[in-house]
Design a protein around this motif. Structure first.
Motif, PDB file in Angstrom:
ATOM      1  N   LEU A  95       0.827  -1.149   0.059  1.00 56.35           N
ATOM      2  CA  LEU A  95       0.193   0.134   0.185  1.00 56.35           C
ATOM      3  C   LEU A  95       0.898   1.233   0.001  1.00 56.35           C
ATOM      4  CD1 LEU A  95      -2.615  -0.944   2.723  1.00 56.35           C
ATOM      5  CD2 LEU A  95      -2.735  -1.452   0.091  1.00 56.35           C
ATOM      6  N   GLU A  96       0.487   2.367  -0.754  1.00 59.57           N
ATOM      7  CA  GLU A  96       0.819   3.538  -0.814  1.00 59.57           C
ATOM      8  C   GLU A  96      -0.110   4.526   0.282  1.00 59.57           C
ATOM      9  OE1 GLU A  96       1.109   4.694  -4.812  1.00 59.57           O
ATOM     10  OE2 GLU A  96       2.314   2.827  -5.347  1.00 59.57           O
ATOM     11  N   VAL A  97       0.508   5.066   1.251  1.00 53.62           N
ATOM     12  CA  VAL A  97      -0.680   5.908   2.263  1.00 53.62           C
ATOM     13  C   VAL A  97      -0.065   7.335   1.974  1.00 53.62           C
ATOM     14  CG1 VAL A  97      -0.948   3.737   3.532  1.00 53.62           C
ATOM     15  CG2 VAL A  97       0.765   5.506   4.207  1.00 53.62           C
ATOM     16  N   GLY A  98      -1.027   8.112   2.133  1.00 54.14           N
ATOM     17  CA  GLY A  98      -0.891   9.654   2.366  1.00 54.14           C
ATOM     18  C   GLY A  98      -0.810   9.937   3.710  1.00 54.14           C
ATOM     19  N   PRO A  99      -0.581  11.559   3.608  1.00 54.36           N
ATOM     20  CA  PRO A  99      -0.444  12.007   4.929  1.00 54.36           C
ATOM     21  C   PRO A  99      -1.485  11.474   5.979  1.00 54.36           C
ATOM     22  CG  PRO A  99       0.051  13.672   3.374  1.00 54.36           C
ATOM     23  CD  PRO A  99      -0.603  12.473   2.570  1.00 54.36           C
ATOM     24  N   HIS A 100      -1.324  11.449   7.167  1.00 58.22           N
ATOM     25  CA  HIS A 100      -2.181  11.057   8.189  1.00 58.22           C
ATOM     26  C   HIS A 100      -3.209  12.219   8.647  1.00 58.22           C
ATOM     27  CE1 HIS A 100      -0.232   7.115   9.522  1.00 58.22           C
ATOM     28  NE2 HIS A 100      -0.255   7.127   8.198  1.00 58.22           N
ATOM     29  N   HIS A 101      -4.545  12.105   8.852  1.00 65.97           N
ATOM     30  CA  HIS A 101      -5.241  12.978   9.308  1.00 65.97           C
ATOM     31  C   HIS A 101      -5.410  12.527  10.890  1.00 65.97           C
ATOM     32  CE1 HIS A 101      -6.646  13.962   5.460  1.00 65.97           C
ATOM     33  NE2 HIS A 101      -7.018  12.815   5.257  1.00 65.97           N
ATOM     34  N   ALA A 144      -5.377   7.279   7.856  1.00 66.32           N
ATOM     35  CA  ALA A 144      -4.601   7.274   6.852  1.00 66.32           C
ATOM     36  C   ALA A 144      -5.330   7.101   5.521  1.00 66.32           C
ATOM     37  CB  ALA A 144      -3.203   6.101   6.803  1.00 66.32           C
ATOM     38  N   PRO A 145      -5.207   7.867   4.525  1.00 69.62           N
ATOM     39  CA  PRO A 145      -5.919   7.728   3.284  1.00 69.62           C
ATOM     40  C   PRO A 145      -4.917   6.782   2.552  1.00 69.62           C
ATOM     41  CG  PRO A 145      -4.850  10.018   3.344  1.00 69.62           C
ATOM     42  CD  PRO A 145      -4.980   9.413   4.654  1.00 69.62           C
ATOM     43  N   VAL A 146      -5.495   5.936   1.691  1.00 70.53           N
ATOM     44  CA  VAL A 146      -4.725   4.927   0.894  1.00 70.53           C
ATOM     45  C   VAL A 146      -4.594   5.704  -0.567  1.00 70.53           C
ATOM     46  CG1 VAL A 146      -4.348   2.663   0.037  1.00 70.53           C
ATOM     47  CG2 VAL A 146      -4.982   3.136   2.443  1.00 70.53           C
ATOM     48  N   ALA A 147      -3.451   5.689  -1.120  1.00 69.39           N
ATOM     49  CA  ALA A 147      -3.700   6.479  -2.391  1.00 69.39           C
ATOM     50  C   ALA A 147      -3.667   5.307  -3.393  1.00 69.39           C
ATOM     51  CB  ALA A 147      -2.438   7.331  -2.554  1.00 69.39           C
ATOM     52  N   GLY A 148      -3.068   4.344  -3.247  1.00 73.97           N
ATOM     53  CA  GLY A 148      -2.950   3.301  -4.156  1.00 73.97           C
ATOM     54  C   GLY A 148      -2.103   2.002  -3.487  1.00 73.97           C
ATOM     55  N   GLY A 149      -1.744   1.285  -4.592  1.00 72.29           N
ATOM     56  CA  GLY A 149      -0.748   0.039  -4.290  1.00 72.29           C
ATOM     57  C   GLY A 149      -1.103  -0.960  -5.282  1.00 72.29           C
ATOM     58  N   VAL A 150      -0.631  -2.292  -5.027  1.00 70.18           N
ATOM     59  CA  VAL A 150      -0.724  -3.418  -5.839  1.00 70.18           C
ATOM     60  C   VAL A 150      -0.839  -4.607  -4.860  1.00 70.18           C
ATOM     61  CG1 VAL A 150       0.867  -2.406  -7.730  1.00 70.18           C
ATOM     62  CG2 VAL A 150       1.845  -3.782  -5.865  1.00 70.18           C
ATOM     63  N   PHE A 151      -1.468  -5.459  -5.683  1.00 71.95           N
ATOM     64  CA  PHE A 151      -1.521  -7.071  -4.912  1.00 71.95           C
ATOM     65  C   PHE A 151      -1.196  -7.993  -6.199  1.00 71.95           C
ATOM     66  CE2 PHE A 151      -5.625  -5.827  -6.456  1.00 71.95           C
ATOM     67  CZ  PHE A 151      -6.273  -7.192  -6.850  1.00 71.95           C
ATOM     68  N   GLU A 152      -0.296  -8.914  -5.780  1.00 69.82           N
ATOM     69  CA  GLU A 152       0.079  -9.872  -6.450  1.00 69.82           C
ATOM     70  C   GLU A 152       0.201 -11.211  -6.127  1.00 69.82           C
ATOM     71  OE1 GLU A 152       3.611  -8.204  -9.170  1.00 69.82           O
ATOM     72  OE2 GLU A 152       3.730  -6.890  -7.333  1.00 69.82           O
ATOM     73  N   GLY A 153      -0.464 -12.291  -6.822  1.00 65.70           N
ATOM     74  CA  GLY A 153      -0.161 -13.506  -6.367  1.00 65.70           C
ATOM     75  C   GLY A 153      -0.385 -14.376  -7.623  1.00 65.70           C
ATOM     76  N   PRO A 154      -0.651 -15.869  -7.062  1.00 72.32           N
ATOM     77  CA  PRO A 154      -0.594 -16.735  -8.180  1.00 72.32           C
ATOM     78  C   PRO A 154      -1.975 -16.837  -8.949  1.00 72.32           C
ATOM     79  CG  PRO A 154      -0.652 -18.117  -5.953  1.00 72.32           C
ATOM     80  CD  PRO A 154      -0.339 -16.239  -6.050  1.00 72.32           C
ATOM     81  N   PRO A 171       8.784   2.409   5.229  1.00 73.99           N
ATOM     82  CA  PRO A 171       8.786   4.007   5.102  1.00 73.99           C
ATOM     83  C   PRO A 171       7.596   4.531   4.002  1.00 73.99           C
ATOM     84  CG  PRO A 171      10.778   3.537   5.304  1.00 73.99           C
ATOM     85  CD  PRO A 171      10.438   2.189   4.922  1.00 73.99           C
ATOM     86  N   SER A 172       7.490   3.581   2.846  1.00 76.13           N
ATOM     87  CA  SER A 172       6.414   3.727   2.046  1.00 76.13           C
ATOM     88  C   SER A 172       4.943   3.555   2.252  1.00 76.13           C
ATOM     89  CB  SER A 172       6.808   3.243   0.520  1.00 76.13           C
ATOM     90  OG  SER A 172       6.990   1.737   0.736  1.00 76.13           O
ATOM     91  N   GLY A 173       4.914   2.480   3.219  1.00 74.81           N
ATOM     92  CA  GLY A 173       3.592   2.150   3.583  1.00 74.81           C
ATOM     93  C   GLY A 173       3.471   0.657   4.008  1.00 74.81           C
ATOM     94  N   PRO A 174       2.560   0.144   4.443  1.00 73.78           N
ATOM     95  CA  PRO A 174       2.618  -1.386   4.808  1.00 73.78           C
ATOM     96  C   PRO A 174       2.320  -2.262   3.719  1.00 73.78           C
ATOM     97  CG  PRO A 174       0.188  -0.011   5.164  1.00 73.78           C
ATOM     98  CD  PRO A 174       1.189   0.888   4.629  1.00 73.78           C
ATOM     99  N   GLY A 175       2.618  -3.462   4.136  1.00 74.25           N
ATOM    100  CA  GLY A 175       2.518  -4.613   3.070  1.00 74.25           C
ATOM    101  C   GLY A 175       2.151  -5.906   3.979  1.00 74.25           C
ATOM    102  N   TYR A 176       1.611  -6.627   3.487  1.00 73.72           N
ATOM    103  CA  TYR A 176       0.821  -7.783   3.923  1.00 73.72           C
ATOM    104  C   TYR A 176       0.958  -9.070   2.965  1.00 73.72           C
ATOM    105  CZ  TYR A 176      -1.574  -4.270   6.438  1.00 73.72           C
ATOM    106  OH  TYR A 176      -1.923  -3.083   7.295  1.00 73.72           O
ATOM    107  N   ASP A 177       1.124 -10.209   3.551  1.00 66.61           N
ATOM    108  CA  ASP A 177       1.078 -11.419   2.715  1.00 66.61           C
ATOM    109  C   ASP A 177      -0.407 -12.030   3.275  1.00 66.61           C
ATOM    110  OD1 ASP A 177       3.219 -11.453   1.427  1.00 66.61           O
ATOM    111  OD2 ASP A 177       4.448 -12.501   2.927  1.00 66.61           O
ATOM    112  N   ILE A 178      -1.329 -12.121   2.419  1.00 63.74           N
ATOM    113  CA  ILE A 178      -2.579 -12.340   2.426  1.00 63.74           C
ATOM    114  C   ILE A 178      -2.862 -14.205   2.248  1.00 63.74           C
ATOM    115  CG2 ILE A 178      -5.009 -12.297   2.152  1.00 63.74           C
ATOM    116  CD1 ILE A 178      -3.633  -9.753   3.459  1.00 63.74           C
TER     117      ILE A 178
END
Length: 153
Positions: free
Chosen positions: A14-20, A33-43, A142-149
């Motif tokens: 995830l790419e997050v913007g400045p926090h309110h 935190a507004p989420v501006a975008g990101g990617v998800f990739e899996g099989p 630093p760019s934002g959170p990530g997760y393995d789902i």
């Protein structure tokens, strides 16, 4: 009874913007935190995170845990729209969480970051997502959170 088994679904970045900053509420210190975008990739499932998601964060007064509540719109690589909602915890020592808050890279093994996920979609192709339970383990860059789902089988 058998042990719970899981199957990797995708990695979410995830790419997050400045926090309110809402401030201290009866529930704890709150920020959004507004989420501006990101990617998800899996099989079997990949795509992009559409703008418009939010990460509602509550921090305890001692600074040793974060309660997160996230909702995101996703667009799959085949053009379908779905949502993911997840709630969970990021916890650790006050020092570790302060380092994360300053944007420092911290080894994910130094803190606990887990979420429980659900999906919603009108897509016929991805309809089975409406009735599964998923879990994730996370990390904070630093760019934002990530997760393995992972789907719970």
């Amino acid at each position: 009874m058998s042990e719970i088994q899981t199957k990797f679904m995708f990695r979410l970045s995830l790419e997050v913007g400045p926090h309110h900053v809402v401030g201290t509420t009866p529930a704890g210190s709150r920020r959004i935190a507004p989420v501006a975008g990101g990617v998800f990739e899996g099989p079997e499932l990949s795509g992009i995170v559409l703008p418009g998601g939010t990460d509602w964060i509550t921090v305890d007064p001692a600074g040793t845990w974060f309660r997160i509540d996230v909702r995101l719109p996703l667009q799959t690589s085949d053009g379908e729209i779905l949502t993911i909602a997840y709630q969970g915890w990021r916890s650790g020592t006050k020092d570790t969480l302060e380092r994360l808050g300053r944007g420092e890279e911290v080894d994910p093994d130094d803190y606990y970051y887990r979420v429980a996920c659900s999906f919603e979609t009108a897509s016929i192709k991805h309809a089975r997502l409406n009735t599964i339970v998923a879990i994730g383990n996370g990390w904070r860059l630093p760019s934002g959170p990530g997760y393995d789902i992972h789907e719970v089988l």
